[in-house]
Design an enzyme around this catalytic site. Structure first.
Site, PDB file in Angstrom:
ATOM      1  N   LYS A  59       0.837  -1.206   0.000  1.00  0.00           N
ATOM      2  CA  LYS A  59       0.000   0.000   0.000  1.00  0.00           C
ATOM      3  C   LYS A  59       0.871   1.255   0.000  1.00  0.00           C
ATOM      4  O   LYS A  59       0.628   2.194  -0.762  1.00  0.00           O
ATOM      5  CB  LYS A  59      -0.915   0.011   1.238  1.00  0.00           C
ATOM      6  N   THR A  60       1.860   1.265   0.860  1.00  0.00           N
ATOM      7  CA  THR A  60       2.702   2.449   0.946  1.00  0.00           C
ATOM      8  C   THR A  60       3.508   2.610  -0.347  1.00  0.00           C
ATOM      9  O   THR A  60       3.682   3.714  -0.852  1.00  0.00           O
ATOM     10  CB  THR A  60       3.623   2.348   2.176  1.00  0.00           C
ATOM     11  N   ASP A 248      -2.048   7.662   3.541  1.00  0.00           N
ATOM     12  CA  ASP A 248      -1.576   6.348   4.015  1.00  0.00           C
ATOM     13  C   ASP A 248      -2.199   6.058   5.378  1.00  0.00           C
ATOM     14  O   ASP A 248      -2.650   6.973   6.064  1.00  0.00           O
ATOM     15  CB  ASP A 248      -0.045   6.366   4.126  1.00  0.00           C
ATOM     16  N   GLU A 249      -2.224   4.784   5.783  1.00  0.00           N
ATOM     17  CA  GLU A 249      -2.738   4.366   7.104  1.00  0.00           C
ATOM     18  C   GLU A 249      -4.122   4.979   7.358  1.00  0.00           C
ATOM     19  O   GLU A 249      -4.412   5.486   8.444  1.00  0.00           O
ATOM     20  CB  GLU A 249      -1.762   4.784   8.220  1.00  0.00           C
ATOM     21  N   GLN A 279      -5.426  -3.334  10.931  1.00  0.00           N
ATOM     22  CA  GLN A 279      -4.332  -2.649  11.606  1.00  0.00           C
ATOM     23  C   GLN A 279      -4.788  -1.347  12.268  1.00  0.00           C
ATOM     24  O   GLN A 279      -3.978  -0.456  12.515  1.00  0.00           O
ATOM     25  CB  GLN A 279      -3.205  -2.343  10.611  1.00  0.00           C
ATOM     26  N   ARG A 628       5.225  -7.304  10.885  1.00  0.00           N
ATOM     27  CA  ARG A 628       6.382  -6.426  10.629  1.00  0.00           C
ATOM     28  C   ARG A 628       7.568  -7.221  10.096  1.00  0.00           C
ATOM     29  O   ARG A 628       8.533  -6.653   9.609  1.00  0.00           O
ATOM     30  CB  ARG A 628       6.839  -5.700  11.918  1.00  0.00           C
TER      31      ARG A 628
HETATM   32  P1  ATP Z   1       1.693  -2.138   5.947  1.00  0.00           P
HETATM   33  O1  ATP Z   1       0.274  -2.573   5.934  1.00  0.00           O
HETATM   34  O2  ATP Z   1       2.490  -2.883   6.941  1.00  0.00           O
HETATM   35  O3  ATP Z   1       1.846  -0.652   6.009  1.00  0.00           O
HETATM   36  P2  ATP Z   1       2.071  -1.970   3.095  1.00  0.00           P
HETATM   37  O4  ATP Z   1       0.851  -2.569   2.497  1.00  0.00           O
HETATM   38  O5  ATP Z   1       2.155  -0.507   3.156  1.00  0.00           O
HETATM   39  O6  ATP Z   1       2.299  -2.613   4.548  1.00  0.00           O
HETATM   40  P3  ATP Z   1       4.628  -1.817   1.835  1.00  0.00           P
HETATM   41  O7  ATP Z   1       5.380  -1.405   3.043  1.00  0.00           O
HETATM   42  O8  ATP Z   1       4.337  -0.820   0.813  1.00  0.00           O
HETATM   43  O9  ATP Z   1       3.296  -2.564   2.304  1.00  0.00           O
HETATM   44  O10 ATP Z   1       5.344  -3.031   1.135  1.00  0.00           O
HETATM   45  C1  ATP Z   1       5.816  -4.141   1.852  1.00  0.00           C
HETATM   46  C2  ATP Z   1       7.126  -4.639   1.261  1.00  0.00           C
HETATM   47  O11 ATP Z   1       6.881  -5.262   0.015  1.00  0.00           O
HETATM   48  C3  ATP Z   1       8.098  -3.529   0.991  1.00  0.00           C
HETATM   49  O12 ATP Z   1       9.388  -3.984   1.269  1.00  0.00           O
HETATM   50  C4  ATP Z   1       7.916  -3.248  -0.478  1.00  0.00           C
HETATM   51  O13 ATP Z   1       9.069  -2.692  -1.044  1.00  0.00           O
HETATM   52  C5  ATP Z   1       7.642  -4.653  -1.026  1.00  0.00           C
HETATM   53  N1  ATP Z   1       6.838  -4.668  -2.253  1.00  0.00           N
HETATM   54  C6  ATP Z   1       5.623  -4.097  -2.431  1.00  0.00           C
HETATM   55  N2  ATP Z   1       5.168  -4.333  -3.650  1.00  0.00           N
HETATM   56  C7  ATP Z   1       6.086  -5.070  -4.305  1.00  0.00           C
HETATM   57  C8  ATP Z   1       6.200  -5.638  -5.615  1.00  0.00           C
HETATM   58  N3  ATP Z   1       5.245  -5.495  -6.521  1.00  0.00           N
HETATM   59  N4  ATP Z   1       7.304  -6.346  -5.893  1.00  0.00           N
HETATM   60  C9  ATP Z   1       8.281  -6.506  -4.985  1.00  0.00           C
HETATM   61  N5  ATP Z   1       8.238  -6.010  -3.748  1.00  0.00           N
HETATM   62  C10 ATP Z   1       7.162  -5.295  -3.392  1.00  0.00           C
HETATM   63 MG    MG Z   2       2.319   0.843   4.757  1.00  0.00          MG
END
Ligand code: ATP
Ligand code: MG
Length: 760
Positions: A59-60, A248-249, A279, A628
């Site tokens: 997402k981020t 975000d969040e 979360q 995490r």
């Molecule tokens: P959270 O809910 O914990 O905030 P999130 O959904 O925001 O998580 P991110 O932090 O954006 O998730 O991504 C998680 C990890 O996966 C990061 O290390 C990111 O670089 C990696 N990632 C995300 N998308 C891809 C992709 N398409 N290919 C490879 N790695 C990815």
């Molecule tokens: Mg995130």
């Protein structure tokens, strides 16, 4: 109370916005780093978009890429973009990331936390709400002091209605976007004698006079301006300018934040929020997970995109997290599947039961060193705790073994205010010439020693070239000071003498507890009755427990001064310690989750205050914790904890049992829980009978070596009528070794040392 969402903005029904069809990434090479769903979320630039998906699904990353994509595809200039992150750190990271994609233009985006963006806007328009643009922002201490003054002037009974509670109510109103004009007399029940709304009004007036605002005002004032028809051009200007909004969040936004976003997005409606209802961990600060549902209602036709591939964690970790969160009801529900092609299945989650906290810390640090030997950097490991006081034992062990660490989002244990205050008391006891320590606590808790008194002490000390304590000693034998001040100071000095006299005879942890009790320091925080104060009390307890590990108070103080020395390692070479709340959005290769014990986690207070809802929020925290980790998770619990001078036994957290068995490798020593308590049925029975977390019991001697045998009976029994030098007459309530609990006629219930008590 008015519906805070009711803003009379009856905009016409917007058209449905189609989800962008995926297109070949070659058209925009930066999209190569995304999967098809993520690309959709990035490329659906027009219209409202809600990305709802589990932890680690990118997402981020999507938000960052979306920002870059909008800029790189020429859809907007940097200042047309507003992106909200949850922490300043997250904002910094996003800015850096975007800068690598688009260059220095990233600097000109509106990018930051709600607070940071709120300040920036408010500074531009401060006069519209009666402030000057250089207004100050009060911290929580200042806020409270101000409110106390107002309540005093208004003759509100501070004992009956603590300012702290009213402050909380005012903050909740602000979280909900309610200015004083929008709350009515009865909205806070009979709080402050039914005058809460009126006091809120006065508080806001006073802030204005001081050209100040508090954190809640940053968005609230913006809302007031935006909703003022006579200032319509201000809002219209932002609506025109901010063509794309990214959040975000999103699950942790409160109503005021939501309204602010909704107003800003009203013209272009290009708003993209990403979040995960599982979360949502800030309801205690006014966050409303319902904002997720509201989004689809307020922005009809919103594209809802779900990301299901998790790129962060191994399949084993994902399965464990999913199994855990499944125990919550009332979820929107979503699928998570492993996204990393290269990912090995991963090791199971290690769950380890240990004898006590010290052993737990030792085990965790041994594992950290083992991981380090296996090539994992310290910066890629984190210890995530439920409450701040838990960091102490780990810090201690990390220091002993020389493993560099940092406490993220908080201070190191020995740097915290209440710990420094307590240490200052101990220092004056051990070393009366320690002026800095004396100055720190002479008026803490408030003894109403005025500036004139302190001034007099300083002057005399300087003139005679002696320390402050020595100077004060002379002063109290003269008529230099007012009688009241003289008496207070004399009382304090004689307290110090008395405590000093105990150094040889009384076990030092007990002495420490006595000092904190008798000085009124503990009482000061007990009266505060805030979550913050609770944390400080927990820290103080932990401090007393820590003393057990040292031979003497002097030895302990020396240890602390060495511990406080800073090393100069970079962040990449440090293990992180932080609370689960602070860990949101972050990721590490290896995550340690200690203290999984009933009462610690789930936290007893959270459950006592909010029942089943509280438990679900605790479970979401556990979910945040597990998710995490990229590669390894180590969960642990201790069978025994030392709380003050008492050993208490604890039961493993129910969350341990909720981790699916096939994802877990359990390493518990046999017999830690007497074989009986170590079963789910026993926990359940304990809970349903209202039997909370911790049974008091003697520590089994064979397990920890010699136990201090109780001092022989001091000749007092409950019911005895006694006299104490400081607290006067009273009756013994309970005897515990050489400690007595006495109900004093005037001073109320106190714990005292028997050497100061005589039979009356
Ligand atoms: P959270 O809910 O914990 O905030 P999130 O959904 O925001 O998580 P991110 O932090 O954006 O998730 O991504 C998680 C990890 O996966 C990061 O290390 C990111 O670089 C990696 N990632 C995300 N998308 C891809 C992709 N398409 N290919 C490879 N790695 C990815
Ligand atoms: Mg995130």
């Amino acid at each position: 109370m008015p519906d805070p969402f009711d803003l009379d903005d009856d905009a016409p029904e917007p058209p449905r916005h189609p989800v962008a069809a995926p297109r070949p990434a070659a058209a925009a090479p930066w999209l190569n780093e995304l999967n098809a769903e993520q690309r959709q979320a990035v490329e659906t630039t027009e219209g409202p978009v809600l990305v709802l998906s589990g932890a680690g699904t990118g997402k981020t990353r999507v938000l960052t890429m979306r920002l870059a994509h909008i800029l790189l595809s020429g859809r907007a200039r940097p200042w047309n973009l507003l992106a909200v992150t949850f922490t300043n750190k997250a904002a910094r990271e996003m800015r850096e990331r975007v800068a690598t994609l688009v260059g220095p233009a990233a600097e000109q985006c509106w990018l930051g936390t709600f607070h940071a963006l709120g300040v920036r806007m408010l500074r531009r328009h401060a006069p519209l709400v009666g402030l000057e643009s250089n207004f100050t922002i009060l911290d929580t201490d200042d806020q409270l002091r101000l409110l106390k003054q107002i309540m005093e002037a208004e003759r509100v009974d501070a004992k009956k209605w603590p300012a702290q509670a009213l402050m909380g109510t005012i903050q909740r109103w602000k979280d909900r976007g309610l200015s004083p004009l929008r709350v009515g007399g009865g909205d806070a029940g009979d709080m402050a004698g039914g005058r809460a709304a009126e006091l809120y009004h006065l508080y806001q007036d006073r802030l204005r006079t001081l050209n100040a605002c508090d954190f809640g005002d940053l968005l609230l004032h913006c809302l007031t301006i935006f909703q003022d028809p006579s200032q319509a051009d201000v809002l219209a200007g932002y609506q025109e300018q901010l063509r794309y909004i990214l959040v975000d969040e999103y699950q942790d936004t409160n109503v005021a934040q939501y309204l602010w976003l909704r107003l800003l997005a009203q013209k272009h409606k290009n708003i993209c929020c990403v979040g995960d209802d599982d979360q949502s961990i800030y309801s205690w600060r006014g966050a409303e997970v319902g904002n997720i549902l509201r989004f689809e209602r307020d922005f009809p036709g919103a594209a809802v995109i779900r990301l299901e591939a998790n790129y962060r964690s191994t399949p084993a970790i994902l399965a464990a997290a999913a199994g855990l969160i499944r125990h919550n009801e009332g979820r929107l529900g979503k699928t998570l599947r492993p996204g990393r092609q290269d990912a090995e299945a991963g090791s199971p989650i290690v769950v380890r039961g240990l004898w006590d906290g010290e052993e737990e810390a030792r085990w965790v640090v041994e594992e950290i060193e083992a991981q380090q030997r296996a090539g994992i950097h310290l910066g890629q490991m984190a210890i995530l705790v439920r409450a701040g006081f838990q960091t102490r034992e780990f810090e201690e062990r990390l220091i002993t073994t020389g493993v560099p660490y940092k406490v993220v989002g908080g201070l190191r244990f020995y740097e915290r205010q209440e710990i420094r205050d307590a240490l200052a008391y101990f220092r004056v006891v051990m070393q009366p010439a320690d002026d800095l320590a004396f100055e720190r606590i002479v008026n803490v808790p408030k003894r109403r020693l005025g500036d004139a008194t302190l001034q007099a002490i300083h002057v005399l000390a300087r003139r005679q070239g002696v320390g402050l304590v020595a100077a004060a000693r002379q002063l109290i034998q003269t008529d230099e000071l007012k009688p009241r001040a003289r008496a207070v100071l004399a009382g304090l000095l004689s307290d110090f003498d008395r405590w000093r006299g105990l150094v040889e005879g009384v076990p030092h942890p007990e002495l420490a507890a006595t000092i904190l009790d008798e000085s009124g320091y503990t009482g000061m925080w007990q009266q505060e009755k805030t979550p913050d104060a609770q944390g400080r009390l927990e820290n103080l307890k932990e401090l007393v427990a820590a003393l057990e590990e040292f031979d003497s108070l002097a030895g302990f103080l020396e240890h602390v001064s060495l511990v406080m020395e800073n090393d100069e390692k970079s962040d990449a070479e440090r293990v992180s310690i932080m609370t689960l709340h602070a860990a949101k959005g972050l990721e590490f290769d290896v995550v340690f989750l200690p203290g999984w014990e009933e009462g610690v986690f789930p936290h007893q207070r959270a459950m006592a205050e909010s029942g089943a809802k509280g438990l679900e929020e605790e479970r979401r925290l556990a979910y945040v914790g597990v998710t995490r980790a990229r590669r390894r998770v180590f969960v642990s619990y201790a069978a025994n904890r030392r709380i003050y001078n008492q050993w208490q036994s604890s039961l493993p957290s129910r969350f341990v049992e909720e981790l699916p068995a096939e994802t877990v490798e359990r390493l518990a020593e046999q017999g830690l829980f007497g074989g009986v308590a170590d079963s789910a049925a026993a926990w359940a029975a304990n809970w349903s009978s209202g039997y909370l977390t911790q049974r008091r019991r003697e520590h089994p001697p064979e397990a920890i070596g010699p136990v201090e045998s109780g001092t022989p009976e001091g000749g007092f029994s409950p019911g005895d009528r006694v006299f104490h030098q400081k607290f006067g007459y009273g009756r013994v309530l309970a005897v515990d070794g050489n400690k007595l609990e006495i109900g004093f006629d005037k001073a109320g219930a106190k714990k005292v040392i028997d050497s100061f008590v005589a039979l009356a």
